[in-house]
Design an enzyme around this catalytic site. Structure first.
Site, PDB file in Angstrom:
ATOM      1  N   GLU A  66       0.789  -1.221   0.000  1.00  0.00           N
ATOM      2  CA  GLU A  66       0.000   0.000   0.000  1.00  0.00           C
ATOM      3  C   GLU A  66       0.831   1.286   0.000  1.00  0.00           C
ATOM      4  O   GLU A  66       0.842   2.055   0.966  1.00  0.00           O
ATOM      5  CB  GLU A  66      -0.972   0.001   1.185  1.00  0.00           C
ATOM      6  CG  GLU A  66      -1.921  -1.187   1.177  1.00  0.00           C
ATOM      7  CD  GLU A  66      -3.007  -1.108   2.228  1.00  0.00           C
ATOM      8  OE1 GLU A  66      -4.000  -1.836   2.098  1.00  0.00           O
ATOM      9  OE2 GLU A  66      -2.858  -0.323   3.192  1.00  0.00           O
ATOM     10  N   GLU A  70      -5.692  -8.307   0.090  1.00  0.00           N
ATOM     11  CA  GLU A  70      -6.416  -7.959   1.317  1.00  0.00           C
ATOM     12  C   GLU A  70      -7.849  -7.618   0.962  1.00  0.00           C
ATOM     13  O   GLU A  70      -8.108  -6.871   0.020  1.00  0.00           O
ATOM     14  CB  GLU A  70      -5.812  -6.738   2.039  1.00  0.00           C
ATOM     15  CG  GLU A  70      -4.523  -6.990   2.760  1.00  0.00           C
ATOM     16  CD  GLU A  70      -4.034  -5.747   3.512  1.00  0.00           C
ATOM     17  OE1 GLU A  70      -4.883  -4.911   3.921  1.00  0.00           O
ATOM     18  OE2 GLU A  70      -2.811  -5.620   3.667  1.00  0.00           O
TER      19      GLU A  70
END
Length: 457
Positions: free
Chosen positions: A185, A368
């Site tokens: 991320e 995720e």
């Protein structure tokens, strides 16, 4: 009414209770089902010679983290990893996505701590012994304080040090890793943390954000370049993406700007070696000198893409405001404990878009996806039908993307355990496994058993 959200307000699939999880047999052969965690969030950072992380100092500063909680103990996975791996195996999962702590492996960002490497060596062997396929993320946010002292991600040198860290880790465990992601991320590592100030180091500075955004992408490219040169393959990156939608008609510019910051800056630089013009409009004056020279490195070919998805964004323009001149709006759909809308369609949209516009037939993994809920243990059990339905809806969305031509190869639920949820401390529970943060007792939730049944079918 003029300010109405110009999107469908009806509940999306998966938001109702008691929606069944699609069985394993409904996915392509070889589709990987896994659970995901991150080092600082579960291991306990006061063990095994780990050095100080910028999250330790961020959490120690009043107002940054709920109750100033940190990851010093977390779930004590450092000592309980064997039983935690047993839970993954017994749940019927194929793979475990974990991360290595830079501050554990190199407490000062440069010098190797043998205890840290020994821990990950044992952990990976434990996965192999249980038939679990190791999916490694090298960096999941825990920057050594020694590097933060010199500017952290604002400093180009951090990207160079990351390549060294990647080499050290992979030299020890890379022979048993199925797939390796460089960075988790980068939007959170850079924009959320240096412009919005919501995560460590907690800055609100556009110049800091622009430089961090570029340097974290450079770290990824240098890492892939270094590891490729050492003979490693199956290398990728994990991006958190949001489906950006307009608050009302006529918000095309606001959508383009928000999408460029959240999504385009990171995927376009990796896949095409460019930054989107809608992002450069505000960031270019603050980027490092000669940043263009790094784009070939940043776009070093990857072998797979990881997509983290939680919700959509709804935006409008703010007339007369400085760039980016956008604001977000709360949507009408049911929400998780985090206040995030449950919108499975966004996952399908993004997976399809990544394949169509950026990575083609490259394997894509949902690395995720999950929801926080205010789970409680009652009579020794945790009933979380909402989470089961959430998982069902998003797995159906992944199936929809596969039918639409995206080469989606796996799905990892976030997270295996209730854990240290960064700025929210220990309040937000994402886990399939409930953790009592006083006793550290693990209690599988009903969603764990629902997934276990689906994976056996």
């Amino acid at each position: 009414m003029s300010d109405a959200i110009c999107i469908d307000r009806s509940p999306e699939p998966g938001t109702a209770r008691n929606v069944p999880i699609p069985p394993r047999s409904s996915f392509p052969e070889g589709f990987v089902f896994g659970a995901a965690t991150a080092a600082y969030q579960i291991e306990g950072h006061k063990f095994g010679g780990a050095g100080s992380s910028h999250w330790d100092s961020f959490a120690a500063t009043p107002g940054n983290v709920v109750r100033r909680e940190d990851g010093s103990l977390a779930c004590d996975h450092y000592h309980r990893w064997e039983s935690d791996l047993d839970l993954i195996r017994d749940g019927g999962f194929d793979a475990y996505r974990f991360s290595t702590s830079w501050a554990r492996v190199m407490p000062d960002g440069r010098t190797v701590n043998p205890e840290g490497l020994d821990f990950y060596d044992r952990l990976v062997d434990g996965m192999i012994d249980r038939g679990l396929r190791p999916f490694l993320t090298l960096y999941h946010w825990d920057l050594p304080s020694a590097l933060a002292d010199h500017g952290g991600w604002m400093n180009r040198d951090t990207a160079l040090r990351f390549a060294d860290f990647a080499e050290v880790v992979m030299a020890r465990i890379g022979d048993r890793i199925e797939r390796t992601a460089t960075i988790n991320e980068p939007w959170c590592v850079s924009w959320l943390s240096h412009y919005l100030g919501e995560q460590a180091p907690g800055l609100r500075d556009i110049r800091a954000a622009a430089r961090a955004m570029h340097h974290v992408q450079l770290a990824h490219g240098l890492g892939v370049e270094r590891l490729r040169g050492l003979g490693h393959d199956n290398l990728g990156i994990v991006l958190n993406l949001a489906d950006i939608l307009p608050f009302r008609e006529g918000e095309e510019k606001a959508v383009a700007t928000a999408d460029a910051i959240n999504n385009g800056f990171f995927i376009e630089s990796v896949a095409k070696g460019t930054y989107p013009q809608a992002a450069l409009e505000g960031l270019e004056p603050h980027l490092p000198a000669n940043w263009q020279d790094d784009m070939a490195t940043i776009s070093t070919p990857i072998d797979w893409l990881g997509v983290n998805y939680y919700s959509r964004g709804i935006v409008s323009a703010v007339p007369g405001a400085p760039w980016p001149a956008t604001k977000g709006h709360e949507g009408p759909l049911p929400k998780t404990q985090m206040g995030w809308e449950i919108y499975p369609e966004g996952l399908s949209n993004l997976l399809t878009r990544m394949a169509r516009d950026y990575v083609g037939d490259l394997p894509i993994y949902v690395t995720e996806n999950g929801m926080a809920w205010a789970d409680e243990v009652t009579d020794g059990a945790v009933t979380d039908a909402e989470r089961t339905s959430y998982i069902a809806g998003h797995l159906e969305a992944a199936r929809g993307a596969i039918k639409g031509g995206a080469n989606v190869k796996g799905f990892f639920y976030w997270s295996l355990l209730d854990n240290y949820e960064w700025a929210w401390g220990y309040e937000k529970r994402f886990g399939l496994i409930h953790v009592d943060f006083e006793t550290l007792e693990r209690t599988p939730k009903s969603s764990y058993y629902a997934l276990q049944a689906a994976l056996s079918g």
